[in-house]
Design an enzyme around this catalytic site. Sequence first.
Site, PDB file in Angstrom:
ATOM      1  N   SER A  94      -2.859  -8.452  -2.659  1.00 61.56           N
ATOM      2  CA  SER A  94      -3.455  -7.259  -2.058  1.00 61.56           C
ATOM      3  C   SER A  94      -3.561  -7.487  -0.560  1.00 61.56           C
ATOM      4  O   SER A  94      -3.490  -8.621  -0.092  1.00 61.56           O
ATOM      5  CB  SER A  94      -4.865  -7.021  -2.618  1.00 61.56           C
ATOM      6  OG  SER A  94      -5.818  -7.822  -1.951  1.00 61.56           O
ATOM      7  N   ASP A  95      -3.697  -6.434   0.210  1.00 60.47           N
ATOM      8  CA  ASP A  95      -4.095  -6.639   1.595  1.00 60.47           C
ATOM      9  C   ASP A  95      -5.607  -6.891   1.577  1.00 60.47           C
ATOM     10  O   ASP A  95      -6.272  -6.779   0.540  1.00 60.47           O
ATOM     11  CB  ASP A  95      -3.712  -5.459   2.483  1.00 60.47           C
ATOM     12  CG  ASP A  95      -3.640  -5.883   3.950  1.00 60.47           C
ATOM     13  OD1 ASP A  95      -4.155  -6.970   4.277  1.00 60.47           O
ATOM     14  OD2 ASP A  95      -3.078  -5.138   4.776  1.00 60.47           O
ATOM     15  N   TYR A  96      -6.127  -7.218   2.726  1.00 62.51           N
ATOM     16  CA  TYR A  96      -7.526  -7.622   2.870  1.00 62.51           C
ATOM     17  C   TYR A  96      -8.462  -6.525   2.344  1.00 62.51           C
ATOM     18  O   TYR A  96      -8.528  -5.445   2.937  1.00 62.51           O
ATOM     19  CB  TYR A  96      -7.771  -7.870   4.351  1.00 62.51           C
ATOM     20  CG  TYR A  96      -9.040  -8.562   4.702  1.00 62.51           C
ATOM     21  CD1 TYR A  96      -9.068  -9.937   4.920  1.00 62.51           C
ATOM     22  CD2 TYR A  96     -10.223  -7.853   4.864  1.00 62.51           C
ATOM     23  CE1 TYR A  96     -10.229 -10.577   5.278  1.00 62.51           C
ATOM     24  CE2 TYR A  96     -11.396  -8.488   5.213  1.00 62.51           C
ATOM     25  CZ  TYR A  96     -11.389  -9.847   5.420  1.00 62.51           C
ATOM     26  OH  TYR A  96     -12.543 -10.481   5.790  1.00 62.51           O
ATOM     27  N   GLY A 120      -7.975  -4.620  -0.031  1.00 62.17           N
ATOM     28  CA  GLY A 120      -7.200  -3.432  -0.405  1.00 62.17           C
ATOM     29  C   GLY A 120      -7.631  -2.848  -1.742  1.00 62.17           C
ATOM     30  O   GLY A 120      -7.623  -1.624  -1.921  1.00 62.17           O
TER      31      GLY A 120
END
Length: 750
Positions: free
Chosen positions: A295-297, A299
């Site tokens: 995932s992104d931070y 996300g």
Amino acid sequence: MLTMTADRRAVLVGAAAALAAARASVAQTARPAIERLIASMTPEEKAGQLTILPAATQATPATAVNPASTPGTAEEQAALARAGRLGAVFNAADPAWHRRMQDAALASRLKIPLLFAADVIHGFKTVFPVPLAEAASFDPELARRTARVAAEEATAAGIAWNFAPMVDVARDARWGRGVEGAGEDVWLSERFAEARVRGFQGARGLADAQAMCATPKHFAAYGAATAGLDYNGADVPERVLREVYLPPFRAGFRAGAAATMAAFNTIDGVPAHGNAWLLTELLRREWGFQGLVVSDYTGDMELIAHGLARDERDAARLAILAGVDMSMASRFYLDHLPGLVASGEVPVARVDEAVRRVLELKAALGLFDDAFGRLRAPGEPPRARALAREAARGAIVLLKNDGVLPLSKAGRRIALIGPFAGGPADLNGPWTVFGDPGEAVPLDAGLRAAMADASALSVVRGCAAEAAIPGGIAAAVAAARAADVVVLAIGESERMSGEAQSRTEIVVPAPQMALAEAVAAVGKPVVVALRNGRALALDGAVARANAILVGWFLGAQTGTALADVIFGDVSPSGRLPVSFPQRSGQAPFWYSRERTGRPPLTLKPGEEYKARYREALHEAAYPFGHGLTYGDIVYDALDTGGGRLVWDGRLEVAATVRNRGRAAAVETAQLYIHDRAASIVRPIRELKGVRRVALAPGASARVTFMLTRADLRFIGRDLKPVAEPGLFDVWIAPSATTGVQGTFELVRAG
Ligand code: BGC
């Protein structure tokens, strides 16, 4: 000839195949052991493997690049690792802490090593130019080399996984993160994506102690944020997604990238972190991607703010089911996956699949064999200053020059004026997490070191990036009066581009414009040396300057490289990877725009009922691909090889490039095509090849490009690649709006 297209691609494909084979064999031998591990893991341990947290150590500046989070203390993270409830940590490079964390993980029940990740975006200790600047070299091999050095330095600090390259095509200069990618063009972004993946991962397989897993990001269409506002949704039809935004990811995966990162944005109303079509249907089933999706931070957490998820548990459920294997920063998987599996809302097979990918990556990286392998490097590698200087020189773009450049090193008094004239700030550029700020050479130091008499340089700041300084303009005007020539170091500060740094207007800020106007009014020749993380719309005294250099953020060798170009030790060779429009209001502006039904064929001002603005034609001030040298280059004698490309054949297109100037130059010849009539409206032009040619004064060279049907393909109405027979325009050109033009026909065989 310095850079090839087809030949280079063949090398890339070979390297990618070798890498894929190496990874497959590692995974294969490790597979039974991985299956045994998965079979013996508790749901909590599985959730732990699927969790990555920002490193809770003070010995890192990394917290500055992300929103505040609650990573907990170093003790708490070590306890999590010891309990087998942490898979990876990121953005720290502190050997003592690293050993402590890894020792804790190895003391856990199943002894699964931790994975250490980081954002190594444009260099680790040695800071190279920002990725957009490197793209301006139009030389992917240069980017491969700097990525390799970054990997050598970062792996020596124990980092095995890199959250780079960013491969988002970015066509709206208001968006701040364009600085992290390769610009607006699909073909160029593909070449830089594969080069950077190859550089980060190296050619010896991921288990090599100097290999760092690459992560093309952000999947997908993050660069298409509506109105250039970071985190906004992307309004992209699937056909455009497939034609423009996805190809650089595909190129990165084909080059062997073993991970990708989901994007923050929605596509057609669905955030990537909850988008099963994107992350599973397309990425896994259609493309067969085997790597890890992180995932992104936060996300997954953001699915709540988006309004897709009801609460934390729902967000975790949606993300894992969509195809996010590992959750970054939120701890949602850690907290909720065991319960979701117990209730049957998430099949255990899906969790096992994600855990398998994490363990396979750890195995491929050699962590099960030697968890400290990368840390065993014999000391920190020396700073790669020569390469940093070469890369910085190659990134500088000369937009205009009335002959004032190059400056003489002796006999002229130079006033260096502007907020970026000197000092340690704003040299490295955004996303410099680990670089040493004291290492970077400021512009004044670079110029002084090159000048015959250093006292002939006067330095005045004049104003700050976004604010006036009392008395600043008066001091600058006085310095300009006392000098023979002015170098104006203006543009954007480091914080004006990068994540969350969208701008409403892509201009030089007003206090700097006031400075520029006052200095220009003195009447001395003015050389503008821009510092910038995006394309800018230049105006007034800046646009009228005698010469303009685009300097981006050049990193450790900023001052030396700019001095090399300003004094003519090297001829500038950079090209714009993003179009510079005339006005901010043209954004988003890119060269390969779709043809309209009302193109402004005649460029008469005031012409009505055409696709133009009242105030400006919809043309670039400086187009994509543009960049002058100190030579005087002319293009001539286009040869379209008979003008017929048979269906499965090849067509050689060639032109003569001649340097009729008095200085040696490296010319970047570009091949563009345009499909005259097709079932989908085609762009005005599309880049299909680049060749860099060294030309001594008076020398000429024949540049050749090989076209095949594959180069003419686009995504058709059925969302599949197609090439259609018919007439094509072709240019060999120094930019996207110039060049020598001809035509050829694609014909079916028989
Ligand atoms: C960025 C990513 C980055 C991550 C970790 C996020 O805010 O969007 O590109 O890799 O933070 O630092």
